[in-house]
Enzyme design. Structure first.
Site, PDB file in Angstrom:
ATOM      1  N   ALA A 153       0.810  -1.227   0.000  1.00  0.00           N
ATOM      2  CA  ALA A 153       0.000   0.000   0.000  1.00  0.00           C
ATOM      3  C   ALA A 153       0.837   1.268   0.000  1.00  0.00           C
ATOM      4  O   ALA A 153       0.378   2.314  -0.463  1.00  0.00           O
ATOM      5  CB  ALA A 153      -0.936  -0.018   1.212  1.00  0.00           C
TER       6      ALA A 153
ATOM      7  N   GLY B 172       0.298   1.646  -5.063  1.00  0.00           N
ATOM      8  CA  GLY B 172      -0.625   1.842  -3.931  1.00  0.00           C
ATOM      9  C   GLY B 172      -1.079   3.290  -3.832  1.00  0.00           C
ATOM     10  O   GLY B 172      -2.264   3.573  -3.638  1.00  0.00           O
TER      11      GLY B 172
ATOM     12  N   ARG C 147      12.446  -6.965  -9.553  1.00  0.00           N
ATOM     13  CA  ARG C 147      13.724  -7.527 -10.006  1.00  0.00           C
ATOM     14  C   ARG C 147      14.833  -6.483  -9.880  1.00  0.00           C
ATOM     15  O   ARG C 147      14.665  -5.337 -10.268  1.00  0.00           O
ATOM     16  CB  ARG C 147      13.592  -7.971 -11.466  1.00  0.00           C
ATOM     17  CG  ARG C 147      14.883  -8.578 -11.941  1.00  0.00           C
ATOM     18  CD  ARG C 147      14.783  -9.732 -12.835  1.00  0.00           C
ATOM     19  NE  ARG C 147      13.979  -9.608 -14.015  1.00  0.00           N
ATOM     20  CZ  ARG C 147      14.203 -10.362 -15.085  1.00  0.00           C
ATOM     21  NH1 ARG C 147      15.207 -11.211 -15.088  1.00  0.00           N
ATOM     22  NH2 ARG C 147      13.429 -10.277 -16.122  1.00  0.00           N
TER      23      ARG C 147
ATOM     24  N   ASN D  92       9.377 -14.028  -4.364  1.00  0.00           N
ATOM     25  CA  ASN D  92       7.946 -13.753  -4.335  1.00  0.00           C
ATOM     26  C   ASN D  92       7.137 -14.923  -3.806  1.00  0.00           C
ATOM     27  O   ASN D  92       6.051 -14.725  -3.259  1.00  0.00           O
ATOM     28  CB  ASN D  92       7.472 -13.311  -5.717  1.00  0.00           C
ATOM     29  CG  ASN D  92       7.881 -11.870  -5.962  1.00  0.00           C
ATOM     30  OD1 ASN D  92       7.618 -11.020  -5.132  1.00  0.00           O
ATOM     31  ND2 ASN D  92       8.570 -11.612  -7.052  1.00  0.00           N
TER      32      ASN D  92
ATOM     33  N   VAL E 131      -1.214  -8.080  -8.989  1.00  0.00           N
ATOM     34  CA  VAL E 131      -0.551  -7.074  -9.828  1.00  0.00           C
ATOM     35  C   VAL E 131       0.965  -7.259  -9.764  1.00  0.00           C
ATOM     36  O   VAL E 131       1.669  -7.095 -10.751  1.00  0.00           O
ATOM     37  CB  VAL E 131      -0.948  -5.648  -9.359  1.00  0.00           C
ATOM     38  CG1 VAL E 131      -0.181  -4.582 -10.130  1.00  0.00           C
ATOM     39  CG2 VAL E 131      -2.453  -5.440  -9.514  1.00  0.00           C
TER      40      VAL E 131
ATOM     41  N   ASN F 200       4.646  -8.469  -9.888  1.00  0.00           N
ATOM     42  CA  ASN F 200       5.278  -9.359 -10.879  1.00  0.00           C
ATOM     43  C   ASN F 200       6.168 -10.422 -10.254  1.00  0.00           C
ATOM     44  O   ASN F 200       6.740 -10.182  -9.199  1.00  0.00           O
ATOM     45  CB  ASN F 200       6.125  -8.508 -11.835  1.00  0.00           C
ATOM     46  CG  ASN F 200       5.270  -7.844 -12.878  1.00  0.00           C
ATOM     47  OD1 ASN F 200       4.327  -8.447 -13.376  1.00  0.00           O
ATOM     48  ND2 ASN F 200       5.584  -6.598 -13.204  1.00  0.00           N
TER      49      ASN F 200
ATOM     50  N   ASP G 190      -1.922  -4.206 -20.254  1.00  0.00           N
ATOM     51  CA  ASP G 190      -1.499  -4.555 -21.616  1.00  0.00           C
ATOM     52  C   ASP G 190      -2.656  -4.325 -22.605  1.00  0.00           C
ATOM     53  O   ASP G 190      -2.465  -3.801 -23.698  1.00  0.00           O
ATOM     54  CB  ASP G 190      -1.042  -6.018 -21.649  1.00  0.00           C
ATOM     55  CG  ASP G 190      -0.090  -6.319 -20.510  1.00  0.00           C
ATOM     56  OD1 ASP G 190       1.015  -5.767 -20.505  1.00  0.00           O
ATOM     57  OD2 ASP G 190      -0.470  -7.066 -19.585  1.00  0.00           O
TER      58      ASP G 190
ATOM     59  N   HIS H  46       1.825 -11.916 -18.559  1.00  0.00           N
ATOM     60  CA  HIS H  46       2.138 -10.477 -18.472  1.00  0.00           C
ATOM     61  C   HIS H  46       3.653 -10.341 -18.493  1.00  0.00           C
ATOM     62  O   HIS H  46       4.316 -10.186 -17.466  1.00  0.00           O
ATOM     63  CB  HIS H  46       1.554  -9.856 -17.197  1.00  0.00           C
ATOM     64  CG  HIS H  46       2.035  -8.449 -16.996  1.00  0.00           C
ATOM     65  ND1 HIS H  46       1.688  -7.421 -17.840  1.00  0.00           N
ATOM     66  CD2 HIS H  46       2.886  -7.900 -16.096  1.00  0.00           C
ATOM     67  CE1 HIS H  46       2.290  -6.309 -17.462  1.00  0.00           C
ATOM     68  NE2 HIS H  46       3.025  -6.578 -16.398  1.00  0.00           N
TER      69      HIS H  46
HETATM   70  N1  NAI Z   1       0.736  -6.555 -13.772  1.00  0.00           N
HETATM   71  C1  NAI Z   1       1.070  -5.358 -14.222  1.00  0.00           C
HETATM   72  O1  NAI Z   1       0.566  -4.912 -15.269  1.00  0.00           O
HETATM   73  C2  NAI Z   1       2.046  -4.482 -13.491  1.00  0.00           C
HETATM   74  C3  NAI Z   1       2.729  -4.944 -12.383  1.00  0.00           C
HETATM   75  N2  NAI Z   1       3.626  -4.148 -11.710  1.00  0.00           N
HETATM   76  C4  NAI Z   1       4.269  -4.712 -10.524  1.00  0.00           C
HETATM   77  O2  NAI Z   1       3.591  -4.257  -9.353  1.00  0.00           O
HETATM   78  C5  NAI Z   1       4.458  -4.380  -8.239  1.00  0.00           C
HETATM   79  C6  NAI Z   1       4.406  -3.139  -7.376  1.00  0.00           C
HETATM   80  O3  NAI Z   1       4.888  -2.032  -8.094  1.00  0.00           O
HETATM   81  P1  NAI Z   1       5.178  -0.627  -7.380  1.00  0.00           P
HETATM   82  O4  NAI Z   1       4.030  -0.198  -6.549  1.00  0.00           O
HETATM   83  O5  NAI Z   1       5.676   0.277  -8.433  1.00  0.00           O
HETATM   84  O6  NAI Z   1       6.400  -1.033  -6.444  1.00  0.00           O
HETATM   85  P2  NAI Z   1       6.977  -0.268  -5.181  1.00  0.00           P
HETATM   86  O7  NAI Z   1       8.326  -0.856  -4.932  1.00  0.00           O
HETATM   87  O8  NAI Z   1       6.796   1.202  -5.293  1.00  0.00           O
HETATM   88  O9  NAI Z   1       5.988  -0.756  -4.010  1.00  0.00           O
HETATM   89  C7  NAI Z   1       5.916  -2.069  -3.594  1.00  0.00           C
HETATM   90  C8  NAI Z   1       5.488  -2.043  -2.141  1.00  0.00           C
HETATM   91  O10 NAI Z   1       5.264  -3.392  -1.744  1.00  0.00           O
HETATM   92  C9  NAI Z   1       5.677  -3.499  -0.423  1.00  0.00           C
HETATM   93  N3  NAI Z   1       5.874  -4.918  -0.095  1.00  0.00           N
HETATM   94  C10 NAI Z   1       6.941  -5.717  -0.377  1.00  0.00           C
HETATM   95  N4  NAI Z   1       6.746  -6.927   0.159  1.00  0.00           N
HETATM   96  C11 NAI Z   1       5.537  -6.910   0.749  1.00  0.00           C
HETATM   97  C12 NAI Z   1       4.809  -7.866   1.493  1.00  0.00           C
HETATM   98  N5  NAI Z   1       5.287  -9.076   1.728  1.00  0.00           N
HETATM   99  N6  NAI Z   1       3.594  -7.502   1.981  1.00  0.00           N
HETATM  100  C13 NAI Z   1       3.113  -6.278   1.772  1.00  0.00           C
HETATM  101  N7  NAI Z   1       3.767  -5.318   1.094  1.00  0.00           N
HETATM  102  C14 NAI Z   1       4.969  -5.634   0.598  1.00  0.00           C
HETATM  103  C15 NAI Z   1       6.952  -2.648  -0.340  1.00  0.00           C
HETATM  104  O11 NAI Z   1       7.241  -2.270   0.986  1.00  0.00           O
HETATM  105  C16 NAI Z   1       6.541  -1.462  -1.194  1.00  0.00           C
HETATM  106  O12 NAI Z   1       5.952  -0.415  -0.430  1.00  0.00           O
HETATM  107  C17 NAI Z   1       5.852  -4.705  -8.827  1.00  0.00           C
HETATM  108  O13 NAI Z   1       6.037  -6.096  -8.731  1.00  0.00           O
HETATM  109  C18 NAI Z   1       5.703  -4.307 -10.275  1.00  0.00           C
HETATM  110  O14 NAI Z   1       6.601  -5.020 -11.102  1.00  0.00           O
HETATM  111  C19 NAI Z   1       3.839  -2.855 -12.093  1.00  0.00           C
HETATM  112  C20 NAI Z   1       3.187  -2.333 -13.181  1.00  0.00           C
HETATM  113  C21 NAI Z   1       2.273  -3.115 -13.971  1.00  0.00           C
HETATM  114  O1  OAA Z   2       7.593  -3.811 -16.600  1.00  0.00           O
HETATM  115  C1  OAA Z   2       7.510  -3.626 -15.382  1.00  0.00           C
HETATM  116  O2  OAA Z   2       8.411  -3.876 -14.548  1.00  0.00           O
HETATM  117  C2  OAA Z   2       6.210  -3.101 -14.846  1.00  0.00           C
HETATM  118  C3  OAA Z   2       5.108  -3.765 -15.564  1.00  0.00           C
HETATM  119  O3  OAA Z   2       4.782  -4.903 -15.318  1.00  0.00           O
HETATM  120  C4  OAA Z   2       4.478  -3.036 -16.662  1.00  0.00           C
HETATM  121  O4  OAA Z   2       4.611  -1.806 -16.747  1.00  0.00           O
HETATM  122  O5  OAA Z   2       3.812  -3.699 -17.464  1.00  0.00           O
END
Ligand code: NAI
Ligand code: OAA
Length: 325
Positions: free
Chosen positions: A13, A18, A93, A106, A130, A132, A160, A188
């Site tokens: 969050a 978040g 990563r 993960n 969400v 990855n 996507d 994804h």
């Molecule tokens: N499926 C999709 O289309 C997309 C997926 N992503 C993925 O979403 C994820 C989050 O991205 P962001 O918010 O930018 O990352 P971020 O690094 O800004 O935030 C991630 C948060 O998760 C928290 N966290 C880590 N382990 C945790 C746990 N065990 N329990 C609860 N919280 C935990 C961290 O403390 C951090 O605040 C990444 O894996 C990113 O690759 C991002 C964009 C698109």
């Molecule tokens: O590529 C990344 O790390 C974040 C993501 O999943 C996206 O933007 O589709």
């Protein structure tokens, strides 16, 4: 009688997604403008204070639909009675990490969260992953939740899908609202397959409105590698667009849609091995995703769907080897 609020749990969050997501949920965009919500914010201990700061800002918005905020580092608390779970928090990563390292890190997050969902969530829980690698993280969580119907675990390919709509709209100079039946298949990841052979624009098949070279050499790689392009341009991965896609996914799941893309457990349709959480063309009816059936898949599409599905099988095998499922 006052409606019972829907409990929405958001992991990660305090992260950048978040921050883009919570205010939109609280304003009614996730479930509907007449649905009260409570928010549960799950973070790791070091980030709880930052989540508290976000909660202060949520308070300061005085959202009429927001009936409570809980902040915790305990998944058993966060998922207790949850109706919707958005699993955003994940280990990104880092340089030098192999896919296997990421899957292992993960697994340590999504296994316990799946178990906590199994043990504590409400009967109608719906889960969107969400973080990855989203498809395989969803599979790990699902495998730790044997009492929850398998189809309640989904992963996000709506970003996507939205990217594909926008790229095609720009190419054909039409508003995205004129584009119907867009489909993302597979993982994804860069192997995903955005399919224009079933997409319609003004009643015509989109693949016939563009030249093949653009489809193959520009459209598909632009959509599939957009995440990396955003990181390159912004210096950080997509956040507001990812949050927007999460809102779209859950809104359509709950309220219904005739056609979108979502990664859901395969029932064997289109040759995708049963159980893999793979993106399909889907409708949502009565709160359940259904894979749209009966589409003709030509050799061009078959090859690309198979490549992405193969990658999902490899990821599943890797997490099996690691003992994560
Ligand atoms: N499926 C999709 O289309 C997309 C997926 N992503 C993925 O979403 C994820 C989050 O991205 P962001 O918010 O930018 O990352 P971020 O690094 O800004 O935030 C991630 C948060 O998760 C928290 N966290 C880590 N382990 C945790 C746990 N065990 N329990 C609860 N919280 C935990 C961290 O403390 C951090 O605040 C990444 O894996 C990113 O690759 C991002 C964009 C698109
Ligand atoms: O590529 C990344 O790390 C974040 C993501 O999943 C996206 O933007 O589709």
């Amino acid at each position: 009688m006052a409606q019972t609020p829907v409990k929405v749990t958001v992991t990660g969050a305090a992260g950048q997604i978040g921050y883009a997501l919570l205010f939109r949920i609280a304003s009614g965009q996730l479930l509907g403008a007449d649905v009260p919500v409570t928010l549960s914010l799950l973070e790791i201990p070091q980030a709880v204070k930052a989540a508290e700061g976000t909660a202060m800002e949520l308070d300061d918005c005085a959202f009429p639909l927001l009936r409570g905020i809980e902040i915790t580092d305990d998944p058993n608390v966060a998922f207790n009675g949850a109706n919707v779970a958005l699993l955003v928090g994940a280990m990104p990563r880092k340089a030098g990490m192999e896919r296997g390292d990421l899957l292992e890190a993960n697994g340590g997050i999504f296994g316990p969260q799946g178990k906590a969902i199994n043990d504590h969530a409400a009967d109608d829980i719906r889960v969107l992953v969400v973080g990855n690698p989203a498809n395989t993280n969803a599979l790990i969580a699902q495998q730790h939740a044997p009492d929850v119907p398998a189809e309640r675990f989904t992963a996000m390919t709506r970003l996507d899908h939205n990217r594909a709509l926008s790229q095609l709209g720009a190419k054909l100079q039409v508003p995205v609202t004129e584009i119907k039946k867009m489909t993302i298949w597979g993982n994804h990841s860069a192997t995903q397959y955005p399919d224009l052979f079933h997409t319609e624009v003004g009643g015509k098949i989109a693949a016939e409105l563009v030249d093949e070279a653009w489809l193959r050499d520009t459209f598909i790689p632009t959509v599939a590698k957009r995440g990396a392009a955003i990181i390159e341009a912004r210096g950080a991965s997509s956040a507001a667009s990812a949050a927007n896609a999460a809102i779209d996914h859950v809104y359509d799941w709950v309220n219904g849609t005739e056609w979108t893309s979502a990664a859901i457990p395969s029932d064997g349709s289109y040759g995708v091995p049963e159980g893999l959480i793979s993106s399909f063309p889907v409708a949502s009816r009565n709160g359940k995703w259904e894979i749209i059936q009966g589409l003709e898949i030509d050799a061009f599409s078959r090859e690309r769907i198979d490549a992405s599905v193969r990658e999902l099988e490899e990821e599943r095998e890797a997490v099996r080897q690691l003992g994560l499922i």
